[in-house]
Each structure stands twice: as C-alpha cells, then as structure tokens.
Design a protein around this motif. Sequence first.
Motif, PDB file in Angstrom:
ATOM      1  N   GLN A  89     -61.649   6.390  50.263  1.00 27.00           N
ATOM      2  CA  GLN A  89     -60.862   5.175  50.419  1.00 27.00           C
ATOM      3  C   GLN A  89     -61.327   4.482  51.697  1.00 27.00           C
ATOM      4  N   PHE A  90     -61.904   3.404  51.834  1.00 20.88           N
ATOM      5  CA  PHE A  90     -62.369   2.495  50.825  1.00 20.88           C
ATOM      6  C   PHE A  90     -63.810   2.179  51.183  1.00 20.88           C
ATOM      7  N   ALA A 143     -64.897   0.317  40.517  1.00 16.14           N
ATOM      8  CA  ALA A 143     -64.287  -0.178  39.283  1.00 16.14           C
ATOM      9  C   ALA A 143     -63.013   0.568  38.933  1.00 16.14           C
ATOM     10  N   GLN A 144     -62.571   1.471  39.772  1.00 15.88           N
ATOM     11  CA  GLN A 144     -61.351   2.211  39.435  1.00 15.88           C
ATOM     12  C   GLN A 144     -60.348   2.023  40.561  1.00 15.88           C
ATOM     13  N   LEU A 145     -59.122   1.671  40.183  1.00 14.10           N
ATOM     14  CA  LEU A 145     -58.082   1.475  41.189  1.00 14.10           C
ATOM     15  C   LEU A 145     -58.000   2.706  42.086  1.00 14.10           C
ATOM     16  N   CYS A 146     -58.175   2.492  43.409  1.00 16.58           N
ATOM     17  CA  CYS A 146     -58.221   3.644  44.302  1.00 16.58           C
ATOM     18  C   CYS A 146     -57.299   3.472  45.483  1.00 16.58           C
ATOM     19  N   GLY A 147     -56.462   2.436  45.469  1.00 19.10           N
ATOM     20  CA  GLY A 147     -55.520   2.261  46.563  1.00 19.10           C
ATOM     21  C   GLY A 147     -55.503   0.806  47.014  1.00 19.10           C
ATOM     22  N   ASN A 148     -54.873   0.583  48.176  1.00 19.52           N
ATOM     23  CA  ASN A 148     -54.641  -0.787  48.626  1.00 19.52           C
ATOM     24  C   ASN A 148     -55.896  -1.643  48.677  1.00 19.52           C
ATOM     25  N   ASN A 149     -56.943  -1.105  49.271  1.00 19.11           N
ATOM     26  CA  ASN A 149     -58.114  -1.943  49.479  1.00 19.11           C
ATOM     27  C   ASN A 149     -59.181  -1.746  48.422  1.00 19.11           C
ATOM     28  N   GLN A 196     -47.612   2.166  42.748  1.00 22.19           N
ATOM     29  CA  GLN A 196     -48.766   1.296  42.992  1.00 22.19           C
ATOM     30  C   GLN A 196     -50.043   1.773  42.317  1.00 22.19           C
ATOM     31  N   SER A 197     -49.934   2.737  41.436  1.00 19.15           N
ATOM     32  CA  SER A 197     -51.163   3.350  40.927  1.00 19.15           C
ATOM     33  C   SER A 197     -51.467   2.944  39.492  1.00 19.15           C
ATOM     34  N   GLY A 198     -51.056   1.771  39.107  1.00 16.76           N
ATOM     35  CA  GLY A 198     -51.340   1.329  37.744  1.00 16.76           C
ATOM     36  C   GLY A 198     -50.381   1.963  36.759  1.00 16.76           C
ATOM     37  N   SER A 256     -52.056   8.707  42.421  1.00 21.91           N
ATOM     38  CA  SER A 256     -50.608   8.589  42.266  1.00 21.91           C
ATOM     39  C   SER A 256     -49.873   9.670  43.038  1.00 21.91           C
ATOM     40  N   VAL A 257     -50.558  10.781  43.328  1.00 25.21           N
ATOM     41  CA  VAL A 257     -49.880  11.861  44.044  1.00 25.21           C
ATOM     42  C   VAL A 257     -49.932  11.623  45.544  1.00 25.21           C
ATOM     43  N   ILE A 258     -51.057  11.080  46.030  1.00 16.89           N
ATOM     44  CA  ILE A 258     -51.177  10.964  47.488  1.00 16.89           C
ATOM     45  C   ILE A 258     -50.718   9.623  48.044  1.00 16.89           C
ATOM     46  N   THR A 259     -50.570   8.587  47.197  1.00 20.25           N
ATOM     47  CA  THR A 259     -50.077   7.342  47.809  1.00 20.25           C
ATOM     48  C   THR A 259     -48.579   7.439  47.976  1.00 20.25           C
ATOM     49  N   GLN A 260     -48.071   6.641  48.866  1.00 20.70           N
ATOM     50  CA  GLN A 260     -46.646   6.637  49.198  1.00 20.70           C
ATOM     51  C   GLN A 260     -46.114   8.048  49.396  1.00 20.70           C
TER      52      GLN A 260
END
Lengths: 292, 206, 597
Positions: free
Chosen positions: A149-150, A253-259, C167-169, C177-181
Amino acid sequence: MRRCSWRIFLAVVFGCVVLGQTSVLRAQAVAPKDTGVKIDGEYGPFLPTDISVDGYQVDRLINVLHVFMIGLFVGWGLFFAFCLVKYRQRPGHRANSVLIKAKPSKYLEIAVAIFEAVLLFGFSIPVWARVKSEFPTDDPMRVRVVAEQFAWNFHYPGADKKFGKLNPKIIDLVKNPLGRMDDDPAGKDDFVSGEFHVIEGRSVVVEILSKDVIHSFFVPVLRVKQDAIPGMRIPIWFKTKEKTAGAYEIGCAQLCGNNHFSMRAVMHVDTPEQYAAWVKKVTAPPEEFKED
Amino acid sequence: MSTAVLPYTVEPHPITRLYSGKLGIWLFLASEVMLFGALFSSYVLLRVGAPVAGPAAWPAHAETGLSWKIGGFNTLVLIISSVTMVMAWAALKTHNIGRAKAYLATTVFLALVFIVVKLTLEYIPKIQAGHTPSHNNFFALYFTLTGLHALHIIGGIIVITYFIGPGSALWKTDPEYFTNRVECTGLYWHFVDLVWIFLFPVLYLT
Amino acid sequence: MAQHQHKGGGHGHDHHHHDDHGAGHHELSYWRKYIFSVDHKIIGIQYGLTALCFLFFGFSLMMIMRWQLAYPNKPIPVIGSLFPSFFPGGAMAPEMYNAFGAMHGTIMVFLGVVPMLVGAFGNYVMPLQIGAPDMAFPKLNMMSYWVYFCGGVTMLASFFVKGGAAQSGWTSYAPLSVITQPHQWGQTMWLIGMVFLITSSLLGSINFITTIVQLRAKGLTMFRLPFFVWAQFVTSFLLLLAFPPLEAAGILQLMDRVAGTSFFMPEGLVVSGQMQSYTGGGNPLLWQHLFWFLAHPEVYVLILPAMGMVAEIIASNTRKALWGYRTMVYSIIFLGFMSFIVWAHHMFITGMGQKMAAFFATTTMIISIPSVVILTAMVITLHGASIRFNVPMLFALAFLPMFAIGGLTGLPLGLPVSDIQLHDTYYVIGHFHYVVAPGTIFAIFAGIYFWFPKATGRMMNEALGKVHFVLSFIFINVAFMPMFFQGLAGVSRRLADQTGYAHGNAVQGLTRMSSWGAWMLGLSQVPFIINFFVSMFAGRKVSENPWESTTLEWSAPSPPPHGNFKSTPVVHRGPYEYGVPGIAKDYFPQHQAGAEA
Ligand code: HEM
Ligand SMILES: [Cu+2]
Ligand SMILES: [Cu+2]
C-alpha cells in the motif's frame, strides 16, 4: 394533436442530450497529474498502444468478439425493430395465435454456440497456455515486483541473477522496504527501485508478490494484468517489441485501500545502453559513502 | 384470527406426501448442509495449504490437547438425545403427552450436559492454556466450527423447551399439528447431531 | 381434516391468542394489519417500499460519487456543504469514495434489487399467480421482512460509526477488508448486516419453494405455471443453496476481524512497515472462492425474476402465447444449475492455471447459451403479435436490447485471454450494469406499472409514465455506454480519480458524460415518483383485469382481500392462451372453464 406533442417532446429531449453531451465531452480535460515523466503511447476510447509481442493475441480476440457482438446485435435489433413496427396494435390487426416454427432461431443458437467454441478453443485456451506456461528460455531478465500500500517495488537480482531471501520481520519502510537479509550471499548484489526498467525486445519474467493486501499489476500497453496476492509468488512473463523504448504506465487494478487510485509506477523500456546506465546509477553507493 | 386458511399445514399434500412444515424443514436442512459444507471445505483447504513449519503450521494431534474421551462422551450424549427425541415423537403418536414431555425434557437435559461439558472441560481450559482462536488455524477452526454447532444446540434447546412449556397448548386444540412440529424439530435435532458426528473425528481423532 | 384446516398454518406461536379470540374474523389492529402483518400482499408492499427507498439511496450515493469522478477533488455543490463531516472541505476524500462505492454495491444488490424482485414482486404476485391464499408460512414471511429490515438498518448505521462504513468494495476481499479500519466498526457491521440479509433470504427461499410446491391451485400443473413463477422457483433454489457458503465466509471473516484468527491471512503480512500480529497460514483466495460461489448465482438472482416479469408483460401485451414456453423453462432450470459452476471466471487474474481456466471458461460459454435461448424466445414472441405499447410494455421491450448488450459484453470477460485486459476495468462495470440497471431496473419499473393496478385498484398515469420511460431510456444509456470505452482504454474500476493516469485522463470527457447521464437519470425519476404517489390516491380506478391478461392474479379483486380469491380458483389451461380461435374475447383466462384449446 397528441401525437404531434409527443414528437416535439422527443425531438427536444434528443436535441438537448446531443448538445449537452457534446459540450461535456469537449470540455478540455484536466492536465494529467504530474508524475514527472512524460508517458509515451497513444490513449483514447479504444485499446491503447500495444508494445508487447504477444499483445496482439489479446487485441485480436477482443476485436473479433466485438465484431461478432455488434453483428449479432444489429441483426437481432433489425428483427426486433421490424416486429415492433409491423406488429404494432392497430385497428383491424389481431395477433396470430399460431406460433411460428422458427427454425432460424435454432440455427442461430447453434451458430452462436459453435462460434463461442471456436473462440474458446481456437483463440483463448491456446493463448492462455502460452501466456501462462511457455516461459521464455532465451535468457530473460528476471525481476520481482513487490506490491505494498500504495507503491510498487522492483527487486532486481543483480549480476548473479539470483534473488536474495526476504524476511518480513526486518522490513524498514525507509532503509529496507522488502526486508532483504544481509547474510544471504545471493542477495549481496540485489537492488531495489521504485522504477521498472526493462530492455526493449528482451523477454522479462516477473515474479509478483505483495506485502499486505491484494493488488493487481496492470500494464495496459503490455496487455498484462496479474493480481499480487500476499502469501503467493506468481510468475508471469512478457516480451516487448523492438523499437518501443519509452516510458509507460503501471497501475494497480485491484482495490487496495485509500490511495488505490494513485498506486502508479512508470515502466521504462530502455535500450541496452540506457539500461546499463540506469543500473550503474541505482547501484552506485549512496552519496555520503563516496568520500572514503 | 385472520390468517388465511392454508391447506397442507397438517395433512400431507397428495403428491409430495409431505405437509408444508416438513418440506420447509428439509429445505432448511439443505441450506445447513451448504453452510457446514462450506466450512468443512475451508477446513480441508486450510489444512492442506498450511505451512510445514513455523507458528502457522498445522499442529500435530498431540499438541492440540483435545481429549477424545471428552469428545467421545459428548458424542454419546448427543446420540442418546437423538434417541430420546424420537421417543418423544413416538409417544405423541400414541397420544401420550406426559411421556412425550418427559422425553423432551430428557433431550433438553442431555443437550445442557453437552454444553456444560464443552464449556467447562474444553473451552475454558483451552483458552486458559493460551489456545485461543488466534493461536493458529487449527484452533480457529475448532472454535468456529464447534461454536457454530453449539449455537445450533442452544437454538434446539430453546425450541424444545418451548414445546414442553407454552407451545404444548397446541396439543389440546390440534394434536396432529403439534406432533408434526415435534417431528420437524426432531429432524433438525438429528441434523445437529449428525454435524457433530462429522466434527468429532475431524477435530478429535485426526 | 377440515377441522385442521380451520386452524390455518404458520401462526403457531400465538395459539393462545387464537384460543382467546376464537376463530371469528375480527378487525386487526393497525399494527397487526399494516406493520406486523402476515399477509403476503402487505409484506410484499412493505418489501417494495423499503427496497425502493434503498434503491434511491444507493443511486444517490452513486450520483455523489459521480461528481468526484467527473470533477475530481472539486467541492460537491450543495451536498458537500450540507454534510461537512462526510466531505471535509466539501470534496470527497478517497476513503469516502471507497465507502460510498462499497455501500452502493451492497445496497443496490442486497438491499435494493433482490428484495424488490423476490421480496416484493415474488411475495405479492407469486401466490396470486398460483392461486394460493397466502404463502405457506406467513409468520416466517413476516420474519423475513423484519430480518431484512434489521440488516438494512445495520448497513445504514455503519455510515455513522467512527471510521465510517465498509470501504473494501461489495466483494470485501481479504486481507484488505480485515486490516482496514482496525478496531473500528464499519466492516464488522457490514458483515453483521450481511448475516441478517442472508438469513432473511434463506427464510424467504424456503417459504417460496414450499409455497410453489404445495399450494398451487387445483389443475395448475408445473407446466401450466406462468414463467414468472418458474423464475421465482429457480431463484429460490439459488438463494437457498448459494447463500450459506457466503454466510460461512462472513463468519470466518468476522472471526478474522474480531477474534484475530488467520483464515484469510497468510504469514508475514506487513502493513505500512508494521509486522502484523496474525499467526498466518490462511489463504486470501479462500475468501474469493466462497464469495463468488455465492455471488455468481446471486447475479442470476438479480436477473431471472426480471426475465420472468418481462415474459409476463410481453405475453400480455403481444396478445400472444410466449414462444417456446417449455424451452424457456428448461433453459432457466439449466441456467440455475450451471450458475453453480462458473464462479471462478471472476478469478482468472488471480494466477489461475490452465486447466482451471479452461474449465471455467467453458462453463461460462455454456451458460451463455440458455440466456440466448430465453432472449430469442421473447423476441420471436413479438413475431405475428399485436403489440400494445403501454408503459409496462415499453420498459419490458427496452429490457430486451439492454439485456442483450449486457449479456454480449459478458463474453469478452468470460474468456480468460480477453479478460486479461478488461478484468477490473470499467468494461466490467458497464457489462453488469447493462444487465442490472437498464436490464433489471427496467424490468422492475415494468413490473411496477404492470401490477400497480392489482395492488391499488388504480392505474398509473400513462403520459407521465411515457415521459419517465423516454428520459430514463436515453439517460441510462448516456450513463453506461461510455463505460465500455473507458474500459477498453484501460481505466480500472474503483478509482477515486482516474485523471492521474495518462489513459484515464485521455477519456475523462467520457467520464464526465457518464456522470451527466447519471444525474439526468436521477432527475428523470421525478415523473415516476410523482406518478407513483399521486396515482395511489387519484389514479383512474380499474376493474380486476385491466390488461385483459390470462394468469390467475387477474381473477382476484384489485386489491385482493385477505385470502386473495373470492372462491378457490381451479385452473383449466396453460398460462398464455391469447387469441384462441373460437373464443370471442382474444384472451382465455386460466381459471375459466370451457372448451380446452
Ligand atoms: C442506475 C444507476 C446506477 C449507476 C449510475 C451506477 C454506477 C456505478 C458505477 C460508476 C460504479 C463503479 C464505481 C467504481 O468503480 O468506483 C458502480 C459500481 C457498482 N454498482 Fe452501480 N450504478 C447504478 C445502479 C446499480 C444497480 C441497480 C446495481 C445492482 C443491482 C449496481 C451495483 C453495483 C455494484 C455491485 C458495483 C460494484 C461496487 C464495488 O466496486 O464494490 N449499481 N455503479
Ligand atoms: Cu490498488
Ligand atoms: Cu459471474
């Protein structure tokens, strides 16, 4: 009277849409965020520039499919429109309760099935096999891509062509982002960079890793995309065409967090000379040690 | 009462030969099979994919500290409770509500024994020994699977208790309907029992 | 036996109540009649109104997100200043974009479309179409609704907890999804909400299957069922069997988040330079397999009932039997089966080997065939018809080409090689939105206009309806068509701002066009909202069968009373006997006795 007002309504709506959308489309795009590097290649509403020797196979399949899809849709749409006009309800017209024997529909369905089979067995499975398992034997470059990240880290094995071991426990974001171990001889000449450099016309084998979450290594101009999955080490390969030297984009290309949206890197396709110069530059000892 | 008059709540449908409740409970059990099936598949995948060494490695059987004796005892308890559940239904079929209630009460008692044994002889000592769910994936699965199973047992206890107590009023107005409900509860109870019979060897014996 | 029937089913838990009041039909209190009702029609309407609200809410989230996409980091007009705590500086931060995106997906799928198709239309129409007095388990039906409601409240509440919503879709891929928030509630509430929603769907599907199997009117054999009922039947099986694995997955992820287990966490995770405390040994792909094992059948849950509704409306408004009814039924059953073995086509890019990829690509190509068959059958039905262009029919007709676009663009995504370039780009977003928005949402509108007179006894206004249709049809295409070109250009989905990429910046004009399309689409719903509420009270009154249709729901009064039919219906013929020779009227209702055609 009523019909007329409907027509005016439709015409007005349609006119507004066309005018509105063209003005929206024409509004000048914002300048790209400055990455400090000018990106080569042509980009627009279709597939971008292709600089990989195998990319054409992906493009060919996409193009063939779209021609097929548009053809099918137009043919189907004509029949649809024909029915809507011819069989609209009007005085003196009654539905024909006898169901037609629509042999053509059966042929159509069979044709679609055959076409899909051809695409699948002719254009997809063999290409996938080539991309997935025919790894190059012509002395490819080897690079490890470690996602986090990121950011993208590019780990080069150095002159011995062997990667040193990594130990997540000793990762230090500034000094040792990958956790390289000093006591591994294979790792002595390794180096890590935030830029991806490859030599034009030479095959590259990339091992894809992730330190934290799932990312996806996407190089649009190479037609390459591979998820980076923590706990896994996934090899992929590609080969750039001759005379493609330049700077290109790497994205996630894969959602990985805020940025996620800003997880970019630059791929430099170098001539052998440029590459050698770059290696020299990144492996040179840092400034402060130069004195002694 | 304004609930619409519905056919086949008590008498079986001429074609399916099931009253609606029974069909419903079978469908419910089908979904339960998928639930536990997914969990068992996860168990297999995680076990096969576990690292060979290090803290995340799959523990050898001895390290788990699970006693097959306690597990075996609980298995026996559940099997007997399944039998008493059938006996309760059989008693209702012979119109003996008193005996049926006694059997139902025995079932609840056995279920409570199961829970108490589980809690005092297994969960609490395990956690005290540091074998919490986060210790490794064996214990993670152990607690998740048996915990979910225990929730099913507790659900069963609540339903059966209801039928011993307030629910049994239905017996006076509509004995057949009541019998059917006990039968459905029994089907559920056997299923919960069956899940344990899969869990026991998977967790305690291998 | 008769005595037993008297007691009725499914109201078991309050038999004292029953005893207290005797079997007399007394008036129910307002609460029992409209809030905690066990009548499938009231429950259906409750589902429908709730789901419409959620659809509107989910759509609003997207309209706000479209601002950030079209004009990145510019303050959002009005809304930005109304909710300063959500939009610091009036603009949308990336974490807020991600939260809105995840919630848009979740709300649209699980709180909007499924409850609308199954909960509302299934509940309201299906028992009427099979001639049943109610669902097989009315109490359970009520419970399904309230459990769904709790799930919805949980999801909504998660916007307001510290750290915000998940926030993980909508896919909630681990480990993200486990490590955010961490130590915050957003994702955890998402999981708990999902457990509620899954439970609700499970209860519902048990009820639907039992009802269709047990409570069909006399003479209503399986092959005399309206196609809509078949669609609901297959859908219920998908819900019943596909949802539990997601429930299992949700429980495992909950454990990972709350109890620190490592089901989806491999060894040696390092987040921002910090070694994580997870023991490891888990596998992130396990989540994806469990998730897509549900979620692929789920996308058929989103489309099959829509197809069913469109088929009903087309049959009624072409004044013609559905062409190839049996083939359609076999196709939909086949679709149901196949949908369980295509799930990993969502995972080609995870490093899948040749054999797996070949298998899932093949199953995916196979599953496209029955969809083609169903679509073809509906179009051929138009041949030789007498098409009435009323509002429901317009929406149903529009469904056909829109669904065709959605289906065709699925092909490049189902073949692993073309998927390399298109996976996780806007092409995917365009593809499934053509299926669910101008596809399913249009079918929902068609259904609302079509069955509104049944539920209220009043018609919706035709002129307003046509305005609604024309505007929606244009703008939904303006909103979604650009996405295919964005996708081909290589723009990834879930980007809070694509202009950082050269290829993204090159098509920013298209993004803006899509945004304007979405906002205009929002405005185009105004005539619908007005029409809906005004017609409820002031619409033209109609008799029980305003569309002159054949299926059983039209033989009940509008609105049907408690218990639905004046006398128990008996079925004499198939569902779509229109234009039968020798009959004066051009339709021959299923319940009417007479010469068999
Ligand atoms: C009708 C108006 C709608 C518009 C304008 C719209 C627009 C969008 C857009 C632009 C995205 C991509 C966001 C991103 O990648 O950052 C998206 C995602 C999504 N939409 Fe919609 N949508 C609409 C309706 C629907 C409906 C009806 C459904 C479901 C049945 C739906 C389900 C989803 C899902 C599941 C996602 C993926 C969310 C994720 O990335 O986790 N949408 N929508
Ligand atoms: Cu990313
Ligand atoms: Cu899918």
